[in-house]
Design a protein around this motif. Structure first.
Motif, PDB file in Angstrom:
ATOM      1  N   ASP A 423       0.827  -1.202   0.000  1.00  0.00           N
ATOM      2  CA  ASP A 423       0.000   0.000   0.000  1.00  0.00           C
ATOM      3  C   ASP A 423       0.867   1.262   0.000  1.00  0.00           C
ATOM      4  N   VAL A 424       1.697   1.383  -1.036  1.00  0.00           N
ATOM      5  CA  VAL A 424       2.583   2.536  -1.196  1.00  0.00           C
ATOM      6  C   VAL A 424       2.667   2.885  -2.682  1.00  0.00           C
ATOM      7  N   PRO A 425       2.961   4.135  -3.032  1.00  0.00           N
ATOM      8  CA  PRO A 425       3.254   4.442  -4.436  1.00  0.00           C
ATOM      9  C   PRO A 425       4.437   3.597  -4.915  1.00  0.00           C
ATOM     10  N   MET A 426       4.425   3.216  -6.171  1.00  0.00           N
ATOM     11  CA  MET A 426       5.454   2.323  -6.690  1.00  0.00           C
ATOM     12  C   MET A 426       6.833   2.982  -6.660  1.00  0.00           C
ATOM     13  N   PRO A 427       7.823   2.352  -6.013  1.00  0.00           N
ATOM     14  CA  PRO A 427       9.175   2.912  -6.023  1.00  0.00           C
ATOM     15  C   PRO A 427       9.821   2.765  -7.405  1.00  0.00           C
ATOM     16  N   TYR A 428      10.833   3.590  -7.655  1.00  0.00           N
ATOM     17  CA  TYR A 428      11.575   3.475  -8.915  1.00  0.00           C
ATOM     18  C   TYR A 428      12.688   2.438  -8.815  1.00  0.00           C
ATOM     19  N   ALA A 429      13.352   2.368  -7.688  1.00  0.00           N
ATOM     20  CA  ALA A 429      14.494   1.466  -7.526  1.00  0.00           C
ATOM     21  C   ALA A 429      14.058   0.017  -7.723  1.00  0.00           C
ATOM     22  N   GLU A 430      14.857  -0.748  -8.451  1.00  0.00           N
ATOM     23  CA  GLU A 430      14.485  -2.110  -8.812  1.00  0.00           C
ATOM     24  C   GLU A 430      14.254  -2.985  -7.580  1.00  0.00           C
ATOM     25  N   ASN A 431      15.129  -2.892  -6.592  1.00  0.00           N
ATOM     26  CA  ASN A 431      14.979  -3.746  -5.402  1.00  0.00           C
ATOM     27  C   ASN A 431      13.718  -3.399  -4.620  1.00  0.00           C
ATOM     28  N   LEU A 432      13.391  -2.106  -4.542  1.00  0.00           N
ATOM     29  CA  LEU A 432      12.191  -1.691  -3.821  1.00  0.00           C
ATOM     30  C   LEU A 432      10.932  -2.026  -4.615  1.00  0.00           C
ATOM     31  N   GLU A 433      11.002  -1.913  -5.938  1.00  0.00           N
ATOM     32  CA  GLU A 433       9.863  -2.266  -6.776  1.00  0.00           C
ATOM     33  C   GLU A 433       9.489  -3.736  -6.588  1.00  0.00           C
ATOM     34  N   LYS A 434      10.500  -4.593  -6.522  1.00  0.00           N
ATOM     35  CA  LYS A 434      10.245  -6.018  -6.332  1.00  0.00           C
ATOM     36  C   LYS A 434       9.568  -6.272  -4.983  1.00  0.00           C
ATOM     37  N   LEU A 435       9.966  -5.530  -3.971  1.00  0.00           N
ATOM     38  CA  LEU A 435       9.350  -5.677  -2.656  1.00  0.00           C
ATOM     39  C   LEU A 435       7.910  -5.169  -2.644  1.00  0.00           C
ATOM     40  N   ALA A 436       7.611  -4.168  -3.480  1.00  0.00           N
ATOM     41  CA  ALA A 436       6.270  -3.587  -3.506  1.00  0.00           C
ATOM     42  C   ALA A 436       5.276  -4.466  -4.250  1.00  0.00           C
ATOM     43  N   LEU A 437       5.770  -5.253  -5.204  1.00  0.00           N
ATOM     44  CA  LEU A 437       4.882  -6.087  -6.031  1.00  0.00           C
ATOM     45  C   LEU A 437       4.723  -7.474  -5.422  1.00  0.00           C
ATOM     46  N   PRO A 438       3.547  -8.077  -5.542  1.00  0.00           N
ATOM     47  CA  PRO A 438       3.349  -9.432  -5.028  1.00  0.00           C
ATOM     48  C   PRO A 438       4.147 -10.444  -5.839  1.00  0.00           C
ATOM     49  N   GLN A 439       4.761 -11.389  -5.167  1.00  0.00           N
ATOM     50  CA  GLN A 439       5.606 -12.387  -5.809  1.00  0.00           C
ATOM     51  C   GLN A 439       5.037 -13.789  -5.590  1.00  0.00           C
ATOM     52  N   THR A 440       5.594 -14.743  -6.332  1.00  0.00           N
ATOM     53  CA  THR A 440       5.185 -16.141  -6.195  1.00  0.00           C
ATOM     54  C   THR A 440       5.322 -16.607  -4.747  1.00  0.00           C
ATOM     55  N   SER A 441       6.387 -16.190  -4.086  1.00  0.00           N
ATOM     56  CA  SER A 441       6.629 -16.601  -2.700  1.00  0.00           C
ATOM     57  C   SER A 441       5.523 -16.135  -1.761  1.00  0.00           C
ATOM     58  N   ASP A 442       4.895 -14.991  -2.072  1.00  0.00           N
ATOM     59  CA  ASP A 442       3.799 -14.493  -1.234  1.00  0.00           C
ATOM     60  C   ASP A 442       2.591 -15.421  -1.317  1.00  0.00           C
ATOM     61  N   ILE A 443       2.327 -15.920  -2.525  1.00  0.00           N
ATOM     62  CA  ILE A 443       1.193 -16.837  -2.711  1.00  0.00           C
ATOM     63  C   ILE A 443       1.451 -18.144  -1.966  1.00  0.00           C
ATOM     64  N   ILE A 444       2.669 -18.654  -2.084  1.00  0.00           N
ATOM     65  CA  ILE A 444       3.034 -19.901  -1.400  1.00  0.00           C
ATOM     66  C   ILE A 444       2.883 -19.746   0.108  1.00  0.00           C
ATOM     67  N   GLU A 445       3.361 -18.624   0.634  1.00  0.00           N
ATOM     68  CA  GLU A 445       3.294 -18.379   2.077  1.00  0.00           C
ATOM     69  C   GLU A 445       1.851 -18.337   2.571  1.00  0.00           C
ATOM     70  N   GLN A 446       0.991 -17.641   1.831  1.00  0.00           N
ATOM     71  CA  GLN A 446      -0.420 -17.557   2.214  1.00  0.00           C
ATOM     72  C   GLN A 446      -1.093 -18.921   2.140  1.00  0.00           C
ATOM     73  N   ALA A 447      -0.788 -19.690   1.108  1.00  0.00           N
ATOM     74  CA  ALA A 447      -1.402 -21.009   0.951  1.00  0.00           C
ATOM     75  C   ALA A 447      -1.043 -21.930   2.109  1.00  0.00           C
ATOM     76  N   LYS A 448       0.195 -21.874   2.545  1.00  0.00           N
ATOM     77  CA  LYS A 448       0.640 -22.756   3.638  1.00  0.00           C
ATOM     78  C   LYS A 448       0.009 -22.366   4.984  1.00  0.00           C
ATOM     79  N   GLN A 449      -0.450 -21.113   5.070  1.00  0.00           N
ATOM     80  CA  GLN A 449      -1.106 -20.687   6.310  1.00  0.00           C
ATOM     81  C   GLN A 449      -2.449 -21.370   6.519  1.00  0.00           C
ATOM     82  N   ILE A 450      -3.139 -21.682   5.414  1.00  0.00           N
ATOM     83  CA  ILE A 450      -4.495 -22.215   5.563  1.00  0.00           C
ATOM     84  C   ILE A 450      -4.648 -23.648   5.101  1.00  0.00           C
ATOM     85  N   CYS A 451      -3.557 -24.234   4.605  1.00  0.00           N
ATOM     86  CA  CYS A 451      -3.626 -25.631   4.209  1.00  0.00           C
ATOM     87  C   CYS A 451      -2.983 -26.496   5.294  1.00  0.00           C
ATOM     88  N   PRO A 452      -3.664 -27.557   5.736  1.00  0.00           N
ATOM     89  CA  PRO A 452      -3.120 -28.395   6.815  1.00  0.00           C
ATOM     90  C   PRO A 452      -1.891 -29.171   6.363  1.00  0.00           C
TER      91      PRO A 452
END
Length: 452
Positions: A423-452
Motif C-alpha cells: 500500500d505505497v506508491p510504486m518505487p523506482y528502484a528495482e529492489n524496492l519495486e520487487k518488494l512492492a509487487l506481489p511475488q510467487t513466494s507471497d502466494i506460497i506463504e499464504q497457501a501454507k497458512q491455511i492448508c493443513p
C-alpha cells in the motif's frame, strides 16, 4: 578497411539487455549518420536505434527476434568500402547466434520453438501456434478490421510508429490512415472523439499508451461511455474498446505503474477484461470489439513479449464473463488475473512439492465476474486465495472475498486470504519495486497458512 562493429546500445539508464525486434537495413545498404538501423525492445518500450557513422552494412550478426541481447554485444558490422562486403551466410542457413548465454554458441533454428513451458496452457490443436501476446492482440485487431469496416483504431503513435509497444504493427500499411489514426498527446480529447464516433455507430478502439494516462480521459470513459445507454433509455449505445498496458512495467515509478482494475470494475455500464495469455488476448479482444457495450481492456506491458499457444483461426473468440481453470486441484483455490496468473501457476507447482494440490483460476474478465466458476472450485477445495498486482484496499480480491462469503460460506474451512501489492506508491528502484509487487513466494506463504 576493417569492419566496424555496431554494438547493442543502452537505451535507458537501467537497461541491461533487450530484444532485437526488427532490422530496418539489409546487407549492402549504404547508411549515413542518423539513419534508422533497427528496432530494439527494452523492458520499457520499443525504440529505434540510429547509425552514428557512415558506411555500408557488411554483416548482420544478430537475427531479428533474438531476445536477451546484452548491451555492448556486437549486433552488426559496417565497412567504408562497398566492394569489401561479404554476404552474411549465417542468416541464410539454419544457424543463428544464441546471445543469451555468456559464451556464444551456434544453435539450430529448427529447435528454437520446441522448448515447452510447463506453465503454459497446453493446446493440442494442430491449428494453433505459439505467438506472443503482442502478436495475438495485433491479429485480433487486424482480423476484426478486415471483416467490419466500422472498426478503427486511434491513439498516440499507433500509425506511423506502429504503436509504442508495436501492437499495431502493419495496420497502417494494410488499412490506411483513415482507420489507423495517430492522435495528439491529449487523452481527454481523442477519447472524446472515440466516444462520439461510437455514439454514431462506429466501433472505435482507443489505445492508451498506458492506462495511467486514462485518468486524463476518465470523464469521457465514465460519464459519457459508461452511462449514456442508461441515460438515453437504451436508445444510444457506445460500442468502444479502451485498451493498453495496465499495472506495473519495469522501473517506471509511481506515475506509470498503477493497476486500474478495481477502478473500472467499480462502474456500472463498463465491461472490464484482463487477459493473461495469447489465447486470452486474441479471443477476448475480438469479443470486446464485437460487444455493443464499452469495454476496458487491461493488458500488461511485461506480458507483451511472452509466448503462448494460440488458435490460428480468425473465427476464434472467447466469451466475456467466463473464467478458465488453468490447473485442476483439490486442496486450495487460487484466483488471479493478468500477470498474476503466471505467478499463481508457479506457486501451484511449488506447492505440489509439499503435497498441496492447488486449483488455479484465470478470471479473464473482472466485470462481469464469473462467480459460478469460483464457487464451484471453492466447494471442492474449501479454501481460497485471491491474487492481484494492485493495491489491496477496495481491490478485486476484496470483492471476491465478500461474494464468496455471501454465497459459499458453508463450504469454507479457512479464512479467505488475499495477495496484493504493498500500500505505497510504486518505487523506482528495482529492489524496492520487487518488494512492492506481489511475488510467487507471497502466494506460497499464504497457501501454507491455511492448508493443513
Amino acid at each position: 578497411m576493417s569492419n566496424k562493429q555496431i554494438l547493442m546500445p543502452a537505451l535507458s539508464p537501467t537497461m541491461e539487455e533487450g530484444t532485437l525486434s526488427k532490422w530496418l537495413v539489409k546487407i549492402g545498404d549504404k547508411i549515413n549518420s542518423g539513419d534508422l538501423l533497427a528496432e530494439i525492445e527494452t523492458d520499457k518500450a520499443t525504440m529505434e536505434i540510429e547509425a552514428i557513422e557512415e558506411g555500408f552494412i557488411s554483416k548482420l550478426i544478430v537475427e531479428e527476434g533474438t531476445e536477451g541481447v546484452k548491451i555492448n554485444t556486437p549486433i552488426a558490422e559496417i565497412n567504408e568500402n562497398e566492394s569489401s562486403i561479404k554476404s552474411n551466410e549465417n542468416l541464410n542457413d539454419k544457424k543463428v547466434i544464441n546471445i543469451i548465454s555468456n559464451n556464444q554458441k551456434i544453435i539450430d533454428k529448427s529447435s528454437l520453438n520446441e522448448k515447452s513451458d510447463e506453465l503454459l496452457p497446453i493446446n493440442n490443436d494442430n491449428n494453433s501456434k505459439k505467438i506472443t501476446v503482442r502478436e495475438a492482440l495485433r491479429d485480433a485487431i487486424a482480423e476484426e478490421m478486415r471483416i467490419d469496416n466500422d472498426v478503427f483504431i486511434m491513439g498516440e503513435e499507433v500509425a506511423e510508429y506502429e504503436g509504442a509497444y508495436k501492437v499495431t504493427q502493419g495496420l497502417l500499411e494494410e488499412f490506411g490512415d483513415k482507420r489507423v489514426i495517430d492522435t495528439p498527446i491529449t487523452e481527454h480529447g481523442f477519447t472524446g472523439i472515440g466516444v462520439g464516433a461510437a455514439f454514431g455507430n462506429l466501433k472505435p478502439i482507443v489505445e492508451f499508451m498506458t492506462f495511467n494516462f486514462s485518468m486524463q480521459a476518465i470523464d469521457q470513459i465514465i460519464n459519457s461511455a459508461a452511462k449514456t445507454l442508461y441515460m438515453s433509455g437504451g436508445q444510444m449505445g457506445c460500442p468502444i474498446v479502451f485498451r493498453g498496458p495496465n499495472g506495473a512495467a519495469s522501473r517506471v515509478a509511481a506515475q506509470h505503474s498503477q493497476c486500474f482494475a478495481s477502478w473500472y470494475a467499480h462502474v456500472p455500464g463498463l465491461k472490464v477484461v484482463a487477459p493473461w495469455s495469447s489465447e486470452d488476448a486474441k479471443g477476448l479482444l475480438k469479443s470486446s470489439i464485437r460487444d455493443p457495450n464499452p469495454v476496458v481492456f487491461l493488458e500488461n506491458e511485461v506480458m507483451y513479449g511472452q509466448s503462448f499457444e494460440c488458435p490460428n483461426s480468425d473465427k476464434f473468440i472467447l466469451p466475456i464473463g467466463k473464467a478458465k481453470v488453468e490447473k485442476i486441484g483439490t486442496d486450495i483455490t487460487i484466483v488471479a488475473f493478468s500477470i498474476m496468473v503466471g505467478k499463481a501457476l508457479e506457486a501451484a507447482i511449488e506447492l505440489e512439492k509439499d503435497g498441496i494440490s492447488a486449483e488455479v483460476i484465470n478470471l479473464r474478465t473482472l466485470r462481469p465476474l464469473d462467480l459460478t466458476t469460483i464457487i464451484n472450485s471453492v466447494k471442492k477445495t474449501n479454501r481460497l486465495i485471491t491474487c492481484e498486482e494492485g493495491f489491496g484496499y477496495s481491490g478485486i480480491g476484496s470483492e471476491i472475498s465478500s461474494l464468496i462469503q455471501e454465497n459459499a460460506f458453508d463450504w469454507l474451512d479457512a479464512p479467505i486470504l488475499r495477495v496484493y501489492g504493498k500500500d505505497v506508491p510504486m518505487p523506482y528502484a528495482e529492489n524496492l519495486e520487487k518488494l512492492a509487487l506481489p511475488q510467487t513466494s507471497d502466494i506460497i506463504e499464504q497457501a501454507k497458512q491455511i492448508c493443513p
